[in-house]
Motif scaffolding. Structure first.
Motif, PDB file in Angstrom:
ATOM      1  N   LEU A  33    -142.027  -7.621 -39.774  1.00  0.00           N
ATOM      2  CA  LEU A  33    -143.146  -8.432 -39.244  1.00  0.00           C
ATOM      3  C   LEU A  33    -143.849  -7.689 -38.107  1.00  0.00           C
ATOM      4  CD1 LEU A  33    -143.822 -11.354 -38.709  1.00  0.00           C
ATOM      5  CD2 LEU A  33    -142.389 -11.719 -36.976  1.00  0.00           C
ATOM      6  N   GLU A  34    -145.175  -7.564 -38.546  1.00  0.00           N
ATOM      7  CA  GLU A  34    -146.260  -6.684 -37.449  1.00  0.00           C
ATOM      8  C   GLU A  34    -146.478  -7.622 -36.503  1.00  0.00           C
ATOM      9  OE1 GLU A  34    -150.283  -4.478 -37.926  1.00  0.00           O
ATOM     10  OE2 GLU A  34    -149.068  -4.541 -39.665  1.00  0.00           O
ATOM     11  N   LEU A  35    -146.406  -7.144 -35.414  1.00  0.00           N
ATOM     12  CA  LEU A  35    -146.969  -7.824 -34.324  1.00  0.00           C
ATOM     13  C   LEU A  35    -148.162  -7.336 -33.502  1.00  0.00           C
ATOM     14  CD1 LEU A  35    -143.407  -8.350 -32.558  1.00  0.00           C
ATOM     15  CD2 LEU A  35    -144.441 -10.068 -33.811  1.00  0.00           C
ATOM     16  N   ALA A  36    -148.974  -8.310 -32.788  1.00  0.00           N
ATOM     17  CA  ALA A  36    -150.239  -7.606 -32.235  1.00  0.00           C
ATOM     18  C   ALA A  36    -150.105  -6.575 -31.202  1.00  0.00           C
ATOM     19  CB  ALA A  36    -150.934  -8.947 -31.423  1.00  0.00           C
ATOM     20  N   GLY A  37    -148.744  -6.254 -30.507  1.00  0.00           N
ATOM     21  CA  GLY A  37    -148.532  -5.111 -29.722  1.00  0.00           C
ATOM     22  C   GLY A  37    -149.160  -5.270 -28.144  1.00  0.00           C
ATOM     23  N   ALA A  38    -148.826  -4.278 -27.581  1.00  0.00           N
ATOM     24  CA  ALA A  38    -149.282  -4.182 -26.074  1.00  0.00           C
ATOM     25  C   ALA A  38    -150.863  -3.820 -26.135  1.00  0.00           C
ATOM     26  CB  ALA A  38    -148.554  -3.141 -25.453  1.00  0.00           C
ATOM     27  N   HIS A  39    -151.411  -4.513 -25.080  1.00  0.00           N
ATOM     28  CA  HIS A  39    -152.925  -4.374 -24.661  1.00  0.00           C
ATOM     29  C   HIS A  39    -152.973  -4.422 -23.218  1.00  0.00           C
ATOM     30  CE1 HIS A  39    -153.135  -5.694 -28.959  1.00  0.00           C
ATOM     31  NE2 HIS A  39    -154.405  -5.289 -29.040  1.00  0.00           N
ATOM     32  N   GLU A  40    -154.259  -3.847 -22.677  1.00  0.00           N
ATOM     33  CA  GLU A  40    -154.476  -4.003 -21.204  1.00  0.00           C
ATOM     34  C   GLU A  40    -156.039  -4.289 -21.105  1.00  0.00           C
ATOM     35  OE1 GLU A  40    -153.401  -0.367 -19.276  1.00  0.00           O
ATOM     36  OE2 GLU A  40    -155.329   0.563 -20.071  1.00  0.00           O
ATOM     37  N   LYS A  41    -156.372  -4.767 -19.916  1.00  0.00           N
ATOM     38  CA  LYS A  41    -157.785  -4.982 -19.410  1.00  0.00           C
ATOM     39  C   LYS A  41    -157.936  -4.412 -18.167  1.00  0.00           C
ATOM     40  CE  LYS A  41    -161.399  -8.273 -19.156  1.00  0.00           C
ATOM     41  NZ  LYS A  41    -161.751  -9.663 -19.136  1.00  0.00           N
ATOM     42  N   VAL A  42    -158.941  -3.542 -18.225  1.00  0.00           N
ATOM     43  CA  VAL A  42    -159.153  -2.888 -16.851  1.00  0.00           C
ATOM     44  C   VAL A  42    -160.145  -3.632 -15.931  1.00  0.00           C
ATOM     45  CG1 VAL A  42    -160.020  -0.948 -15.762  1.00  0.00           C
ATOM     46  CG2 VAL A  42    -158.592  -0.623 -17.950  1.00  0.00           C
ATOM     47  N   LEU A  43    -159.868  -4.081 -15.055  1.00  0.00           N
ATOM     48  CA  LEU A  43    -160.797  -4.752 -13.959  1.00  0.00           C
ATOM     49  C   LEU A  43    -161.476  -4.268 -13.091  1.00  0.00           C
ATOM     50  CD1 LEU A  43    -158.254  -7.755 -13.598  1.00  0.00           C
ATOM     51  CD2 LEU A  43    -159.998  -7.549 -15.395  1.00  0.00           C
ATOM     52  N   ASP A  44    -161.246  -2.891 -12.699  1.00  0.00           N
ATOM     53  CA  ASP A  44    -161.865  -2.192 -11.722  1.00  0.00           C
ATOM     54  C   ASP A  44    -161.484  -0.667 -12.047  1.00  0.00           C
ATOM     55  OD1 ASP A  44    -162.179  -0.713  -9.457  1.00  0.00           O
ATOM     56  OD2 ASP A  44    -161.647  -2.073  -7.926  1.00  0.00           O
ATOM     57  N   ALA A  45    -162.583  -0.103 -12.877  1.00  0.00           N
ATOM     58  CA  ALA A  45    -162.191   1.242 -13.476  1.00  0.00           C
ATOM     59  C   ALA A  45    -161.990   2.353 -12.335  1.00  0.00           C
ATOM     60  CB  ALA A  45    -163.509   1.540 -14.279  1.00  0.00           C
ATOM     61  N   ASN A  46    -162.666   2.289 -11.421  1.00  0.00           N
ATOM     62  CA  ASN A  46    -162.614   3.298 -10.261  1.00  0.00           C
ATOM     63  C   ASN A  46    -160.971   3.195  -9.318  1.00  0.00           C
ATOM     64  OD1 ASN A  46    -164.923   4.446 -10.567  1.00  0.00           O
ATOM     65  ND2 ASN A  46    -165.989   3.276  -9.173  1.00  0.00           N
ATOM     66  N   ARG A  47    -160.737   2.088  -9.160  1.00  0.00           N
ATOM     67  CA  ARG A  47    -159.333   1.778  -8.682  1.00  0.00           C
ATOM     68  C   ARG A  47    -158.095   2.103  -9.551  1.00  0.00           C
ATOM     69  NH1 ARG A  47    -158.727  -3.043  -4.907  1.00  0.00           N
ATOM     70  NH2 ARG A  47    -159.303  -1.782  -3.411  1.00  0.00           N
ATOM     71  N   TYR A  48    -158.332   1.958 -10.855  1.00  0.00           N
ATOM     72  CA  TYR A  48    -157.450   2.116 -12.098  1.00  0.00           C
ATOM     73  C   TYR A  48    -157.037   3.642 -12.191  1.00  0.00           C
ATOM     74  CZ  TYR A  48    -155.523   2.192 -16.835  1.00  0.00           C
ATOM     75  OH  TYR A  48    -154.607   2.530 -17.705  1.00  0.00           O
ATOM     76  N   ARG A  49    -158.335   4.416 -12.074  1.00  0.00           N
ATOM     77  CA  ARG A  49    -158.175   5.772 -12.461  1.00  0.00           C
ATOM     78  C   ARG A  49    -157.607   6.462 -11.187  1.00  0.00           C
ATOM     79  NH1 ARG A  49    -161.737   9.720 -10.716  1.00  0.00           N
ATOM     80  NH2 ARG A  49    -163.204   7.855  -9.996  1.00  0.00           N
ATOM     81  N   LEU A  50    -157.972   6.304 -10.041  1.00  0.00           N
ATOM     82  CA  LEU A  50    -157.496   6.728  -8.712  1.00  0.00           C
ATOM     83  C   LEU A  50    -155.982   6.112  -8.591  1.00  0.00           C
ATOM     84  CD1 LEU A  50    -160.623   6.419  -6.342  1.00  0.00           C
ATOM     85  CD2 LEU A  50    -159.802   8.358  -7.700  1.00  0.00           C
ATOM     86  N   GLY A  51    -155.870   5.041  -8.996  1.00  0.00           N
ATOM     87  CA  GLY A  51    -154.541   4.634  -8.802  1.00  0.00           C
ATOM     88  C   GLY A  51    -153.408   5.310  -9.648  1.00  0.00           C
ATOM     89  N   ARG A  52    -153.706   5.545 -10.702  1.00  0.00           N
ATOM     90  CA  ARG A  52    -152.908   6.401 -11.725  1.00  0.00           C
ATOM     91  C   ARG A  52    -152.624   7.745 -11.337  1.00  0.00           C
ATOM     92  NH1 ARG A  52    -154.110   5.564 -18.001  1.00  0.00           N
ATOM     93  NH2 ARG A  52    -152.194   6.394 -18.076  1.00  0.00           N
ATOM     94  N   ILE A  53    -153.563   8.463 -10.769  1.00  0.00           N
ATOM     95  CA  ILE A  53    -153.610   9.592 -10.168  1.00  0.00           C
ATOM     96  C   ILE A  53    -152.605   9.693  -9.006  1.00  0.00           C
ATOM     97  CG2 ILE A  53    -154.935  11.446  -8.941  1.00  0.00           C
ATOM     98  CD1 ILE A  53    -157.179  10.940 -10.717  1.00  0.00           C
ATOM     99  N   ALA A  54    -152.850   8.598  -8.011  1.00  0.00           N
ATOM    100  CA  ALA A  54    -152.011   8.552  -6.845  1.00  0.00           C
ATOM    101  C   ALA A  54    -150.360   8.365  -7.120  1.00  0.00           C
ATOM    102  CB  ALA A  54    -152.508   7.398  -6.013  1.00  0.00           C
ATOM    103  N   ALA A  55    -150.047   7.438  -8.212  1.00  0.00           N
ATOM    104  CA  ALA A  55    -149.080   7.038  -8.671  1.00  0.00           C
ATOM    105  C   ALA A  55    -148.354   8.396  -9.345  1.00  0.00           C
ATOM    106  CB  ALA A  55    -149.045   5.908  -9.924  1.00  0.00           C
ATOM    107  N   LYS A  56    -148.964   9.123 -10.142  1.00  0.00           N
ATOM    108  CA  LYS A  56    -148.440  10.274 -10.706  1.00  0.00           C
ATOM    109  C   LYS A  56    -147.770  11.208  -9.694  1.00  0.00           C
ATOM    110  CE  LYS A  56    -149.303  13.757 -14.154  1.00  0.00           C
ATOM    111  NZ  LYS A  56    -150.008  14.384 -15.323  1.00  0.00           N
ATOM    112  N   ALA A  57    -148.934  11.340  -8.662  1.00  0.00           N
ATOM    113  CA  ALA A  57    -148.604  12.524  -7.424  1.00  0.00           C
ATOM    114  C   ALA A  57    -147.256  11.921  -6.763  1.00  0.00           C
ATOM    115  CB  ALA A  57    -149.929  12.579  -6.808  1.00  0.00           C
TER     116      ALA A  57
END
Length: 368
Positions: free
Chosen positions: A338-362
């Protein structure tokens, strides 16, 4: 405009009926899962559609971005389908995203278990979501349809060699212990025996069995206490069932953890001792059959046999690949891919998303 608000105390009292027991419901939308994630540092939003008279609800989890502020959000296995057409579920998700965006959420992830054949993936794309790698172990599942069938019909659809192993395990005296928070020891039912020890002990033993199985099959698990804390909570809520296959002398050979939600029972974890495959090769097969019998008794429409998809590629395995043997084992019970639609995401604030991922990794690296 759709209005969404926080659930009241009265609505939280029957929250699981709305999000777990409803059609398409999932244990990861439960109050118990929310409390488990809160203990790990998440915030939980129990959201209710205020302008609906059907009581639709959804759990959203939020985690703050370090340094940059704002939040990432995740609807674990939600929003549930609730028996509605996929366009209605997608519309509900769009409304939830708007609600979360007002609270400085930079990205929203979702991985509702909705079949790909419904076109739900295209609906997600239309509202700005894109596919991502899975958050949970599997994207797709092997499904055994049960609606309108009886045990004889289902057993007859199992491969002959698998039926023989099940019968051999029964003949050899293998019994199945049922740890289930929804029944008393005297109510475990035909084919099961009541536990003779606290479930907490059995769950701890099952974790060790999973670790042993993982070492053999080259996969790993998270920290013991985190798993046990969740399992104990889910068991108390009646969402989790542990089945153990034991010899007549009481020696555990294999174990199986199931989730009870929506219109199905779902296989979550399974494990067995290496020696059991030699001495009692049908022990795990008997466990799966008992799980199917339980699903039939509860009037479930499906026995979810769990995933077997190839990581990264997320497709049916082919002969020679690591998941091929497990896939064939599950298919031998009459399961269908049974094939499911799977995981998806929607980015609402690209700058905060990019910087947030960097900060979280650090933060993770510095915290090691």
């Amino acid at each position: 405009m759709t209005s969404i608000r926080a659930a009241t105390a009265e609505e939280l009292a029957d929250w699981d009926e709305r999000t777990v027991d409803a059609p398409g419901g999932h244990v990861y939308q439960s109050r118990a899962w929310a409390e488990h994630r809160i203990a790990a540092g998440w915030e939980a939003d129990h959201l209710v559609f205020d302008d609906e008279d059907d009581g639709y609800a959804a759990l959203a989890l939020r985690r703050p971005w370090p340094v940059v502020g704002g939040w990432s959000a995740y609807l674990p296995r939600g929003p549930i389908a609730a028996g509605e057409p996929p366009e209605q579920t997608a519309a509900r998700l769009a409304a939830i995203v708007d609600h979360l965006a007002a609270g400085e959420v930079a990205v929203v992830a979702t991985d509702a278990e909705i079949p790909a054949a419904t076109g739900y993936g295209a609906r997600l794309a239309a509202i700005g979501f894109h596919p991502i790698e899975e958050i949970q172990p599997s994207r797709h599942r092997v499904s055994l349809p049960l609606a309108g069938r009886d045990p004889e019909n289902v057993f007859g659809g199992i491969a002959k060699s698998t039926r023989q192993r099940i019968r051999k395990a029964e003949k050899d005296g293998i019994v199945v212990v049922r740890h289930d928070g929804r029944v008393t020891p005297s109510g475990v039912g035909e084919g099961f025996v009541a536990p003779g020890e606290p479930t907490e002990i059995a769950l701890d033993r099952f974790y060790s069995l999973l670790v042993e199985t993982g070492e053999r099959l080259q996969f790993s698990f998270g920290p013991r206490e985190a798993f046990l804390a969740w399992w104990r909570s889910a068991h108390r809520a009646g969402h989790l069932i542990l089945l153990e296959a034991r010899t007549a002398e009481g020696e555990v050979q294999a174990g199986l953890v199931l989730y009870r939600h929506g219109e199905r029972l779902s296989t979550v974890h399974s494990g067995d001792h290496a020696a059991a495959r030699r001495d009692h090769p049908g022990a795990l097969h008997l466990l799966r059959w008992r799980a199917i019998e339980l699903a039939l008794r509860e009037g479930r429409a499906e026995m979810d046999l769990g995933g077997a998809d190839v990581a990264g590629a997320r497709r049916e395995p082919t002969e020679g690949e690591p998941m091929w043997g497990l896939y064939q084992h599950k298919r031998s019970f009459g399961g269908e891919w049974l094939e499911l639609a799977g995981a998806h995401e929607k980015v609402l604030d690209a700058n905060r998303y990019r910087l947030g991922r960097i900060a979280a990794k650090a933060t993770r690296i510095l915290g090691r």
